[in-house]
Design a protein around this motif. Structure first.
Motif, mmCIF file in Angstrom:
data_model
loop_
_atom_site.group_PDB
_atom_site.id
_atom_site.type_symbol
_atom_site.label_atom_id
_atom_site.label_comp_id
_atom_site.label_asym_id
_atom_site.label_seq_id
_atom_site.Cartn_x
_atom_site.Cartn_y
_atom_site.Cartn_z
ATOM 1 N N ARG B 53 0.830 -1.205 0.000
ATOM 2 C CA ARG B 53 0.000 0.000 0.000
ATOM 3 C C ARG B 53 0.862 1.252 0.000
ATOM 4 N NH1 ARG B 53 -5.315 -0.725 1.130
ATOM 5 N NH2 ARG B 53 -5.527 1.405 1.880
ATOM 6 N N TYR B 76 -2.709 -1.912 -8.380
ATOM 7 C CA TYR B 76 -2.753 -2.470 -7.029
ATOM 8 C C TYR B 76 -3.951 -3.406 -6.911
ATOM 9 C CZ TYR B 76 -3.428 -2.684 -1.973
ATOM 10 O OH TYR B 76 -3.615 -3.124 -0.682
ATOM 11 N N LEU B 77 -3.649 -4.654 -6.569
ATOM 12 C CA LEU B 77 -4.714 -5.632 -6.330
ATOM 13 C C LEU B 77 -4.606 -6.040 -4.875
ATOM 14 C CD1 LEU B 77 -6.912 -7.457 -7.718
ATOM 15 C CD2 LEU B 77 -5.143 -9.173 -7.880
ATOM 16 N N GLY B 78 -5.484 -5.510 -4.054
ATOM 17 C CA GLY B 78 -5.365 -5.719 -2.618
ATOM 18 C C GLY B 78 -6.288 -6.806 -2.104
ATOM 19 N N LYS B 80 -9.124 -6.220 -0.612
ATOM 20 C CA LYS B 80 -10.459 -5.865 -1.085
ATOM 21 C C LYS B 80 -10.447 -5.972 -2.606
ATOM 22 C CE LYS B 80 -11.136 -2.597 2.682
ATOM 23 N NZ LYS B 80 -11.130 -1.157 3.018
ATOM 24 N N PRO B 81 -11.463 -6.620 -3.164
ATOM 25 C CA PRO B 81 -11.392 -6.892 -4.603
ATOM 26 C C PRO B 81 -11.436 -5.649 -5.487
ATOM 27 C CG PRO B 81 -13.521 -7.529 -3.703
ATOM 28 C CD PRO B 81 -12.656 -7.190 -2.531
ATOM 29 N N GLY B 82 -12.012 -4.564 -5.005
ATOM 30 C CA GLY B 82 -12.132 -3.401 -5.883
ATOM 31 C C GLY B 82 -13.184 -3.635 -6.955
ATOM 32 N N VAL B 83 -14.201 -4.396 -6.567
ATOM 33 C CA VAL B 83 -15.276 -4.740 -7.494
ATOM 34 C C VAL B 83 -16.585 -4.357 -6.822
ATOM 35 C CG1 VAL B 83 -16.501 -6.681 -8.528
ATOM 36 C CG2 VAL B 83 -14.014 -6.618 -8.588
ATOM 37 N N ASN B 84 -17.377 -3.526 -7.476
ATOM 38 C CA ASN B 84 -18.657 -3.137 -6.887
ATOM 39 C C ASN B 84 -19.651 -4.280 -7.034
ATOM 40 O OD1 ASN B 84 -21.442 -2.074 -6.810
ATOM 41 N ND2 ASN B 84 -20.384 -0.174 -6.372
ATOM 42 N N PRO B 85 -20.231 -4.760 -5.913
ATOM 43 C CA PRO B 85 -21.111 -5.938 -5.982
ATOM 44 C C PRO B 85 -22.416 -5.692 -6.727
ATOM 45 C CG PRO B 85 -21.047 -5.039 -3.757
ATOM 46 C CD PRO B 85 -20.012 -4.299 -4.541
#
Lengths: 222, 201
Positions: B53, B76-78, B80-85
């Protein structure tokens, strides 16, 4: 500019899919207006003097309910991280996000306000000023509320703290907003109040997105 | 993606980070050039995520310096997926492309979603997908991005064997194209010529 368009599109789509969330503040506003209308008794004169302020307070509370969840979901699912990393310039992305949010809350409240005003016995000559003051005031409230929401987004349940941060900043908007519709309802010119509302909106529009961007950056420091 | 200058894609000098006044790691010296893969290893709580980070620019360092070769920003792939459900994988990737300022061509999005093995599942809101499928939706970013530096935090979590092979092949392809990967992980990535950074914890 394509960031702004994409962000607005996305947020509209999310608001449509998660309709319950988007409708919540508006439903709160509509229900409380009806309840006030039923509980205030039949004295048209007394009610007409109180009503513009009442509609304004309810719109303020509804806006605050909406801004509370403004960034929380994005924070939780990690899309906020991606926005902070790639959404350049952040000012534009934040402004687009707030615009989309205002369209589903503040704009709807503004559109409903003449009806709410009628229900609460606001004199007919006060209705345009009520809607006009909300049209200028609710974007300012959304922008200010967003600062508080961004500051508290990393704190889990920061709703109460956000309210404490935002309320003092809401006060000038509330005073001039309610003042404009009261002045118009009593036959005076609301021009001064409208100019003040415009100034407050201009200030919020230019300063708040920066503050929101900074606050969102701080929220990532965990 | 060829390197126009000789500057490394990532260079950290004496990097130190701490949380709540407690120093997690210090003196991290990392240099990643085109084609490099470095695994960040260490026990839980040793600061792998914080290091990533920090390099991404989401966390402020205590001391030292981070330099990511401009003008690119790292991917950055953390955790948290960073994908809105509420959005489908396809809609998520469209939004991401706009953020990165890349073309939002429908074919590009469809290819990305197909590449990560979502197919028809890429067209329904991600909330209805499993954790592994949502992770795959996040991996679609790796397919479309043009960022030369990747920061991957536990990229194998929640993925089945085929998904893990997919991550390996994406990393492989990225290195061949002149990119570099910094990957926080507990098990070896399983690719040749991987460097290793051990955080003491």
């Amino acid at each position: 500019m394509s960031i702004a368009v994409a962000q607005v599109r996305r947020d509209f789509l999310v608001a449509f899919r998660a309709r319950a969330d988007a409708v919540h503040p508006v439903a709160f506003f509509a229900l409380t207006v009806v309840l006030f209308g039923l509980s205030m008794g039949p004295d048209r004169q007394a009610m007409g003097e109180l009503a513009p302020g009442m509609v304004w307070v309810l719109a303020l509370l509804a806006t605050m309910m909406g801004t509370d969840t403004l960034f929380r979901r994005d924070f939780e699912d990690g899309t906020l991280e991606q926005l902070l990393l790639h959404g350049r310039p952040l000012f534009v992305a934040v402004l687009a996000k707030l615009f989309a949010h205002w369209c589903v809350t503040g704009l709807v409240l503004t559109a409903l306000s003449p009806l709410a005003g009628l229900m609460l016995q606001v004199p007919a000559e006060g209705l345009p000023a009520l809607a006009g003051s909300l049209a200028l005031g609710t974007p300012a409230l959304t922008l200010i509320g967003a600062i508080a929401a961004a500051l508290t987004v990393g704190l889990g349940r920061g709703g109460m703290l956000a309210a404490v941060i935002a309320l003092p900043l809401f006060v000038p908007v509330l005073i001039f907003g309610a003042g404009a519709s009261l002045a118009a309802a009593s036959g005076a010119s609301p021009a001064a109040e409208f100019l003040w509302l415009g100034a407050l909106l201009a200030a919020a529009l230019t300063l708040a997105p920066f503050a929101v961007g900074l606050a969102l950056r701080v929220s990532q420091e965990y | 993606m060829a390197d126009p200058s000789n500057e490394p894609l990532l260079c950290t000098r004496g990097l130190a980070c701490g949380v709540n006044g407690r120093t997690l790691f210090e003196g991290v010296e990392l240099t990643l050039s085109a084609g490099d893969l470095v695994e960040v290893r260490g026990p839980n709580g040793s600061g792998k995520t914080t290091l990533l980070r920090c390099i991404a620019g989401l966390f402020t360092e205590e001391a030292g310096s981070v330099r990511v070769r401009p003008p690119e920003r790292p991917l950055y792939l953390g955790h948290k997926p960073g994908v809105n459900p509420m959005l489908s994988a396809l809609e998520n990737i469209r939004w991401y492309l706009a953020l990165e300022g890349l073309s939002r061509d429908a074919d590009v999005c469809r290819d990305a979603v197909d590449t990560v093995g979502l197919g028809r599942a890429g067209r329904v809101p991600c909330a209805t997908l499993s954790a592994g499928q949502r992770r795959r939706a996040a991996l679609a970013r790796l397919v479309v991005t043009e960022a030369p530096l990747w920061l991957l935090d536990e990229p194998f979590s929640a993925l089945d064997d085929a998904g893990q092979d997919l991550v390996r092949s994406l990393i492989d392809r990225h290195r061949d194209a002149g990119g570099a990967v910094l990957c926080a992980t507990h098990e070896p990535v399983g690719l040749p010529d991987a460097g290793r950074l051990e955080l003491p914890g």
